[in-house]
Design an enzyme around this catalytic site. Structure first.
Site, mmCIF file in Angstrom:
data_model
loop_
_atom_site.group_PDB
_atom_site.id
_atom_site.type_symbol
_atom_site.label_atom_id
_atom_site.label_comp_id
_atom_site.label_asym_id
_atom_site.label_seq_id
_atom_site.Cartn_x
_atom_site.Cartn_y
_atom_site.Cartn_z
ATOM 1 N N ASP A 150 0.820 -1.211 0.000
ATOM 2 C CA ASP A 150 0.000 0.000 0.000
ATOM 3 C C ASP A 150 0.852 1.259 0.000
ATOM 4 O O ASP A 150 1.979 1.270 0.483
ATOM 5 C CB ASP A 150 -0.855 0.050 1.281
ATOM 6 C CG ASP A 150 -2.020 -0.914 1.238
ATOM 7 O OD1 ASP A 150 -2.306 -1.467 0.172
ATOM 8 O OD2 ASP A 150 -2.647 -1.101 2.294
ATOM 9 N N ASP A 151 0.254 2.301 -0.489
ATOM 10 C CA ASP A 151 0.706 3.671 -0.251
ATOM 11 C C ASP A 151 2.073 4.019 -0.818
ATOM 12 O O ASP A 151 2.853 4.722 -0.194
ATOM 13 C CB ASP A 151 0.672 3.986 1.249
ATOM 14 C CG ASP A 151 -0.718 3.794 1.830
ATOM 15 O OD1 ASP A 151 -1.691 4.037 1.102
ATOM 16 O OD2 ASP A 151 -0.820 3.383 2.988
ATOM 17 N N CYS A 201 -7.633 0.989 -0.810
ATOM 18 C CA CYS A 201 -7.150 -0.311 -0.364
ATOM 19 C C CYS A 201 -8.155 -1.451 -0.510
ATOM 20 O O CYS A 201 -7.916 -2.408 -1.228
ATOM 21 C CB CYS A 201 -6.698 -0.171 1.090
ATOM 22 S SG CYS A 201 -6.248 -1.714 1.849
ATOM 23 N N HIS A 228 -7.612 -6.816 5.115
ATOM 24 C CA HIS A 228 -8.443 -5.602 5.065
ATOM 25 C C HIS A 228 -9.730 -5.789 4.268
ATOM 26 O O HIS A 228 -10.237 -4.863 3.646
ATOM 27 C CB HIS A 228 -7.621 -4.439 4.493
ATOM 28 C CG HIS A 228 -7.966 -3.131 5.119
ATOM 29 N ND1 HIS A 228 -8.341 -2.035 4.382
ATOM 30 C CD2 HIS A 228 -7.970 -2.740 6.408
ATOM 31 C CE1 HIS A 228 -8.574 -1.020 5.181
ATOM 32 N NE2 HIS A 228 -8.352 -1.431 6.425
#
Length: 151
Positions: free
Chosen positions: A12-13, A52, A102
Site C-alpha cells: 500500500d501507499d 485499499c 483488510h
C-alpha cells in the site's frame, strides 16, 4: 511443462517509483528487481477504485467492485465469491496469504481458497502484531514486516 511459481506482492501507499525495477532511482530494491527481471512486471495497468479494500477485492476476484460488492474501505468481501486462490488451488497449486487482508473479519469474510493464511486485523500493529489464523487469533512477537516476511 513445469508450471510457474506465482508470487504476488501487494503493498500500500507508494508509487511504482518506490521500486527501482521501474527505473526512478528513488530506492534501491535489488530483491524486488530480481523478481521483476525474472518474472512479470506490470507496466501498463490501471485501477478503477484506487483505495485499499476495493482494490484488494478486485485483484482477488478479478471483478469490478460493482460486481464483487466491495466499494468502500468499510465494505467487506463475501468469501463465497470465486477468487484467484480458489482457481489456483483447483489447478493444483499450493496457496497462501500473509499480511494485510483488510476485507473483513469473521467466518463470512476471512480468506478462503488458501492452504495457509495469517492476516492482521484492520491495518495491523507494527510491533508484536496480532494475526487471525484459521485456528484463531494470536500475537506474534517481532516487527510486523519481519514477521510477515518470515511467514
Amino acid at each position: 511443462m513445469t508450471r510457474p511459481n506465482i508470487i504476488f506482492i501487494m503493498s500500500d501507499d507508494h508509487a511504482s517509483r518506490a521500486i527501482s525495477a521501474y527505473g526512478a532511482g528513488i530506492n534501491n530494491t535489488p530483491n524486488l528487481d530480481r523478481l521483476a527481471n525474472e518474472g512479470v512486471r506490470h507496466d501498463a495497468t490501471y485501477v478503477t477504485n484506487s483505495i485499499c479494500t476495493p482494490s484488494r477485492a478486485a485483484i482477488l476476484t478479478g471483478t469490478h467492485n460493482h460486481v464483487n460488492g466491495v466499494t468502500t474501505l468499510s465494505t467487506h468481501i463475501d468469501n463465497r465469491l470465486p477468487n484467484v486462490a480458489k482457481a489456483l488451488k483447483a489447478g493444483g497449486y499450493a496457496t497462501a496469504i500473509f499480511g494485510k487482508w483488510h476485507l473483513g473479519e469473521g467466518p463470512a469474510h476471512e480468506p478462503t481458497g488458501f492452504d495457509e493464511w495469517a492476516v492482521v486485523p484492520g491495518q495491523g500493529d507494527y510491533w508484536d502484531p496480532g494475526f487471525h489464523f484459521p485456528d484463531g487469533y494470536r500475537r506474534v512477537p517481532g516487527y510486523a514486516t519481519d514477521v510477515i516476511t518470515d511467514m
